[in-house]
Design an enzyme around this catalytic site. Structure first.
Site, mmCIF file in Angstrom:
data_model
loop_
_atom_site.group_PDB
_atom_site.id
_atom_site.type_symbol
_atom_site.label_atom_id
_atom_site.label_comp_id
_atom_site.label_asym_id
_atom_site.label_seq_id
_atom_site.Cartn_x
_atom_site.Cartn_y
_atom_site.Cartn_z
ATOM 1 N N GLN A 1 -44.198 -2.044 -0.768
ATOM 2 C CA GLN A 1 -44.477 -0.722 -0.036
ATOM 3 C C GLN A 1 -45.596 -1.320 0.612
ATOM 4 O O GLN A 1 -46.101 -0.723 1.354
ATOM 5 C CB GLN A 1 -44.194 -0.039 -0.350
ATOM 6 C CG GLN A 1 -43.569 1.048 -0.780
ATOM 7 C CD GLN A 1 -42.511 1.658 -0.011
ATOM 8 O OE1 GLN A 1 -43.204 2.014 1.507
ATOM 9 N NE2 GLN A 1 -41.504 1.843 0.002
ATOM 10 N N SER A 2 -45.535 -2.531 0.931
ATOM 11 C CA SER A 2 -46.493 -3.602 1.782
ATOM 12 C C SER A 2 -47.148 -3.516 3.161
ATOM 13 O O SER A 2 -45.407 -3.036 4.311
ATOM 14 C CB SER A 2 -46.339 -4.890 1.883
ATOM 15 O OG SER A 2 -47.005 -5.644 2.862
ATOM 16 N N ASN A 3 -47.944 -3.315 3.485
ATOM 17 C CA ASN A 3 -48.412 -2.192 5.095
ATOM 18 C C ASN A 3 -48.174 -3.574 5.660
ATOM 19 O O ASN A 3 -47.833 -3.484 6.955
ATOM 20 C CB ASN A 3 -49.497 -1.372 5.358
ATOM 21 C CG ASN A 3 -49.428 -0.497 4.538
ATOM 22 O OD1 ASN A 3 -48.738 0.312 4.848
ATOM 23 N ND2 ASN A 3 -50.548 0.153 3.723
#
Ligand SMILES: Cc1ncc(COP(=O)(O)O)c(C=O)c1O
Length: 326
Positions: free
Chosen positions: A68-70
């Site tokens: 879920q990396s920004n």
């Protein structure tokens, strides 16, 4: 010439109600409102990273990160805007060292097709999900991806996770000059710290300007050894800026007390911080980074270990507030 991705300056304002409740003079820097691809701190780094990729004539952008990396989300949009294919190696539960592979009790993987994953699809990103492993293993997957693309004749630009190369950190060195145009130096600046280039850039920019501000990074993972990497990023920043300023690990105040058991692990203090800021100011924090940082700020204010004019640098992350757990 670096492209402009974010709306600058991002707003800076006082938090009147929160100040009163916490007994400090609290201000906020709104990089959550940076206006690029859902907001957040990565737009600043990407202006420099994409600038370098374009200068190298890259047609493909490769990176790696958590599921879920920004950073993956914002980098995917930045690459798309400039006609580059985007590829990322991701894991649900990456960890820095062998021995940290066990999820804490109660940890559940984030649900697929939620939060940043929805936005990655919109950006037409190529996301490859690998079995959990160490950061070194994730690097190896990204290197293999880059090698495959090069073998197909592509010109690949590759970044570490979080865009935390010295070039990425320049985005936060520049952010300090933006801040100094908006306000006198603060007594304290607090922010979420992960892959390091936000903290390195902020510390470098303040020290270069001769500011005595106390900068406190709240570590969002159980990784005290990260400061060694911060030192390396800082060395690269000194070289890129032709500066005599040398930062060592002791220049980075990276607090380990608020990660709540590790990266992405929900914590009661972070939950309390989310409710506090949403209910007092209508400002939304994310559970992985900014809520842990704000929980640290609340605790330090309650213990009277910070005071005077305090700035919370909001680094974004809203999509993960909307992520259900499996
Ligand atoms: C919302 C948010 N805040 C803070 C950070 C930490 O920034 P850095 O990786 O530069 O330490 C990240 C990194 O991914 C992030 O996504």
């Amino acid at each position: 010439m670096n492209p402009t991705l974010i709306c600058k300056p991002t707003p800076l304002h006082r938090l009147d109600r929160a100040s009163e409740k916490l007994g400090i003079d609290l201000w906020i820097k709104r990089d959550d409102l940076s206006g690029f691809a859902g907001g957040g701190n990565k737009g600043r780094k990407l202006e420099f990273l994409i600038g370098e990729a374009l200068a190298q004539g890259a047609d493909s952008f490769v990176t790696r990160g958590a599921f879920q990396s920004n950073y993956v989300r914002q980098a995917a949009f930045a690459a798309k805007m400039f006609g580059m294919e985007f590829h990322a190696a991701v894991m649900h539960w990456p960890y820095s060292l062998p021995g940290r592979e066990t999820h804490p009790d109660g940890w559940k993987p984030p649900k697929a097709d939620s939060g940043n994953m929805i936005l990655d699809k919109l950006a037409e990103a190529n996301i490859y999900v690998y079995e959990d492993g160490t950061f070194d293993e994730m690097d190896a997957h990204a290197d293999a991806l880059a090698e495959r693309l090069r073998a197909e004749g592509r010109n690949v630009y590759q970044t570490p996770s979080g865009g935390s190369s010295p070039v990425g950190a320049l985005g936060f060195v520049a952010a300090c000059d933006e801040l100094f145009e908006q306000a006198d130096p603060f007594d304290y600046v607090l922010f979420a710290s992960g892959s390091g280039s936000t903290q390195v850039g902020l510390v470098f920019g303040h020290r270069r300007a001769g500011c005595k501000t106390h900068l406190i990074g709240i570590c969002t993972d159980d990784e005290p050894e990260m400061v060694d990497y911060f030192e390396q990023i800082a060395e690269g920043v000194s070289q890129l800026t032709l500066s005599n300023l040398k930062l060592s690990r002791n220049d980075f105040d990276l607090r380990q007390d608020y990660h709540g058991g590790g990266y992405q692990v929900p914590s009661a203090a972070a939950e309390r911080a989310i409710r506090f800021l949403a209910h007092t100011e209508g400002i939304l924090l994310d559970p992985v980074y900014t809520a842990k940082a704000f929980a640290g700020l609340m605790d330090l204010a309650e213990k009277k270990q910070i005071g005077g004019r305090v700035l919370f640098w909001h680094t974004g992350g809203l999509p993960t507030l909307l992520v259900p757990r499996e």
